[in-house]
Design an enzyme around this catalytic site. Structure first.
Site, PDB file in Angstrom:
ATOM      1  N   TYR A   1      53.468  25.269 142.254  1.00 33.32           N
ATOM      2  CA  TYR A   1      54.260  24.523 141.262  1.00 33.32           C
ATOM      3  C   TYR A   1      54.721  23.186 141.857  1.00 33.32           C
ATOM      4  CZ  TYR A   1      57.754  24.093 137.501  1.00 33.32           C
ATOM      5  OH  TYR A   1      58.497  23.682 136.423  1.00 33.32           O
TER       6      TYR A   1
ATOM      7  N   LYS B   1      53.740  19.496 140.535  1.00 33.22           N
ATOM      8  CA  LYS B   1      54.753  18.614 139.972  1.00 33.22           C
ATOM      9  C   LYS B   1      54.900  17.325 140.773  1.00 33.22           C
ATOM     10  CE  LYS B   1      55.981  21.099 136.403  1.00 33.22           C
ATOM     11  NZ  LYS B   1      55.361  20.768 135.114  1.00 33.22           N
TER      12      LYS B   1
HETATM   13  P1  NAD Z   1      57.743  27.801 128.281  1.00 27.08           P
HETATM   14  O1  NAD Z   1      57.025  28.899 128.984  1.00 27.08           O
HETATM   15  O2  NAD Z   1      58.805  28.146 127.310  1.00 27.08           O
HETATM   16  O3  NAD Z   1      56.707  26.848 127.537  1.00 27.08           O
HETATM   17  C1  NAD Z   1      55.486  26.510 128.106  1.00 27.08           C
HETATM   18  C2  NAD Z   1      54.428  26.619 127.030  1.00 27.08           C
HETATM   19  O4  NAD Z   1      53.174  26.218 127.594  1.00 27.08           O
HETATM   20  C3  NAD Z   1      54.239  28.051 126.528  1.00 27.08           C
HETATM   21  O5  NAD Z   1      54.456  28.115 125.125  1.00 27.08           O
HETATM   22  C4  NAD Z   1      52.802  28.398 126.893  1.00 27.08           C
HETATM   23  O6  NAD Z   1      52.153  29.199 125.939  1.00 27.08           O
HETATM   24  C5  NAD Z   1      52.158  27.026 127.013  1.00 27.08           C
HETATM   25  N1  NAD Z   1      50.975  27.043 127.872  1.00 27.08           N
HETATM   26  C6  NAD Z   1      50.819  27.659 129.068  1.00 27.08           C
HETATM   27  N2  NAD Z   1      49.589  27.473 129.541  1.00 27.08           N
HETATM   28  C7  NAD Z   1      48.922  26.718 128.629  1.00 27.08           C
HETATM   29  C8  NAD Z   1      47.619  26.200 128.571  1.00 27.08           C
HETATM   30  N3  NAD Z   1      46.727  26.439 129.542  1.00 27.08           N
HETATM   31  N4  NAD Z   1      47.264  25.451 127.501  1.00 27.08           N
HETATM   32  C9  NAD Z   1      48.150  25.206 126.497  1.00 27.08           C
HETATM   33  N5  NAD Z   1      49.418  25.695 126.509  1.00 27.08           N
HETATM   34  C10 NAD Z   1      49.799  26.441 127.559  1.00 27.08           C
HETATM   35  O7  NAD Z   1      58.334  26.862 129.440  1.00 27.08           O
HETATM   36  P2  NAD Z   1      59.330  25.601 129.399  1.00 27.08           P
HETATM   37  O8  NAD Z   1      60.492  25.954 130.223  1.00 27.08           O
HETATM   38  O9  NAD Z   1      59.515  25.112 128.032  1.00 27.08           O
HETATM   39  O10 NAD Z   1      58.492  24.558 130.274  1.00 27.08           O
HETATM   40  C11 NAD Z   1      57.872  23.405 129.747  1.00 27.08           C
HETATM   41  C12 NAD Z   1      57.535  22.475 130.897  1.00 27.08           C
HETATM   42  O11 NAD Z   1      58.730  22.043 131.562  1.00 27.08           O
HETATM   43  C13 NAD Z   1      56.658  23.102 131.980  1.00 27.08           C
HETATM   44  O12 NAD Z   1      55.738  22.144 132.452  1.00 27.08           O
HETATM   45  C14 NAD Z   1      57.653  23.444 133.066  1.00 27.08           C
HETATM   46  O13 NAD Z   1      57.050  23.512 134.340  1.00 27.08           O
HETATM   47  C15 NAD Z   1      58.600  22.269 132.947  1.00 27.08           C
HETATM   48  N6  NAD Z   1      59.917  22.511 133.546  1.00 27.08           N
HETATM   49  C16 NAD Z   1      60.779  23.365 132.921  1.00 27.08           C
HETATM   50  C17 NAD Z   1      62.046  23.541 133.480  1.00 27.08           C
HETATM   51  C18 NAD Z   1      63.043  24.410 132.836  1.00 27.08           C
HETATM   52  O14 NAD Z   1      64.204  24.423 133.311  1.00 27.08           O
HETATM   53  N7  NAD Z   1      62.714  25.139 131.774  1.00 27.08           N
HETATM   54  C19 NAD Z   1      62.381  22.889 134.684  1.00 27.08           C
HETATM   55  C20 NAD Z   1      61.469  22.028 135.267  1.00 27.08           C
HETATM   56  C21 NAD Z   1      60.235  21.836 134.677  1.00 27.08           C
END
Ligand code: NAD
Length: 309
Positions: free
Chosen positions: A166, A170
């Site tokens: 990860y 990132k």
């Molecule tokens: P989440 O799991 O709720 O949403 C991610 C979505 O991506 C899911 O609906 C999943 O089905 C979809 N997905 C996964 N693989 C896929 C693929 N190969 N093709 C198409 N869609 C795909 O997670 P989130 O927390 O909403 O995260 C969204 C982004 O934010 C991610 O990149 C995550 O790394 C980043 N992020 C989140 C946080 C946090 O605090 N939630 C912190 C830092 C970074």
């Protein structure tokens, strides 16, 4: 300030069926954007497929009077990413905004993690970002307009234990976004990073009882701004978490010059080499500024030494 809208703009948002991406899609659509809601509906580890999440968000957008289509291709292959961008072109005739947000998570310490788990996370986050950019950049260049938002993380800037796949993905976004910003500059294409923090299924299993409210709606306005035509920022990294918005930067010290160095001299001068008082951000053209100032310092200092005899 007048409401910032996206009328006439077409947005592709990956991973928009749930979590943060869903809020981004709803916000942009509410303000006039036509949205390709991409999500393959996979489980948190990246396994399986489900058309439900993408379609559900499309239904919500349409029910509210907006325009959207679902795309359930995976971002993790060049073909999948090309099909996602193609959906925007086929349905709406262009692509103005790309938000790469899709993500999966697979934990493992450096001495445990499997090669498969390493690749799986890189494929969705980093390779997915590149594939989507590769497919959309020619369209953005041809129309002399584009707004790209890639999802980074504090894990990419600071690292995090048991998350090497990860963290690497990132931090890879930093280089990718900066290259888009440089190559897109003359074509009115801007690229920035969002470092979000929000309570989504990614927090499953954590004890979040002491956390402040961390809704995705506290992140979406920053993505909305980075995706807007009035936003001229490029090559920047913005934070949005729990109501706190901030900027993260890459800094370089002024440095010190000697015509020759020994290991002992490096050790003795480390405080000056790393002097925080001289830290500076070199800006979008940091690559050239870095080379220019290094060469200038070397030249000036050598001339000074030569003049001293
Ligand atoms: P989440 O799991 O709720 O949403 C991610 C979505 O991506 C899911 O609906 C999943 O089905 C979809 N997905 C996964 N693989 C896929 C693929 N190969 N093709 C198409 N869609 C795909 O997670 P989130 O927390 O909403 O995260 C969204 C982004 O934010 C991610 O990149 C995550 O790394 C980043 N992020 C989140 C946080 C946090 O605090 N939630 C912190 C830092 C970074």
């Amino acid at each position: 300030m007048d409401e910032l809208r996206y009328d006439g703009r077409v947005a592709v948002i990956s991973g928009a069926g749930r979590g943060l991406g869903r809020d981004y899609a709803l916000l942009l659509a509410r303000r006039g954007a036509k949205v390709v809601v991409n999500d393959n509906g996979s489980a948190i580890l990246g396994e399986g497929e489900d058309e439900g999440p993408a379609q559900q968000v499309v239904n919500e957008i349409r029910d509210a009077g907006g325009e959207a289509v679902a795309s359930t291709d995976s971002v993790a292959t060049p073909e999948g990413a090309a099909a996602i961008i193609d959906a925007a072109i086929r349905h709406f005739g262009r692509i103005d905004i790309l938000v790469h947000n899709a993500g999966n998570v697979r934990y493992g310490a450096l001495d445990e993690i499997s090669i498969e788990d390493f690749h799986s996370v890189l494929d969705v986050h980093l390779m997915g970002a590149f594939y989507l950019v590769r497919a959309s950049f020619p369209h953005m260049k041809a129309q002399d307009y584009g707004r790209v938002v890639l999802t980074s993380s504090i894990g990419g800037f600071y690292g995090n234990k048991r998350c090497v796949n990860y963290s690497v993905s990132k931090s890879g976004m930093i280089g990718l976004s900066n290259v888009i910003a440089l190559e897109g500059e003359a074509h009115n294409i801007r690229s920035n990073l969002i470092l979000p923090g929000a309570m989504t299924r990614m927090a499953d299993g954590l004890d979040t009882s002491q956390y402040p409210p961390l809704g995705p709606e506290l992140v979406a306005p920053m993505v909305g701004w980075l995706a807007h035509e009035d936003c001229e920022l490029s090559g920047e990294a913005l934070v949005a978490i729990g109501g706190r918005m901030a900027r993260i930067d890459i800094l370089e010290t002024e440095g010190v010059f000697q015509p020759e160095w020994t290991v002992e001299q490096v050790a003795a001068r480390m405080d000056e080499i790393g002097d925080p008082a001289t830290l500076k951000n070199l800006g979008l053209n940091g690559y050239l500024v870095h080379l220019g100032s290094s060469f200038e310092m070397a030249k000036a200092e050598r001339e000074k030494l030569a003049a001293q005899g």
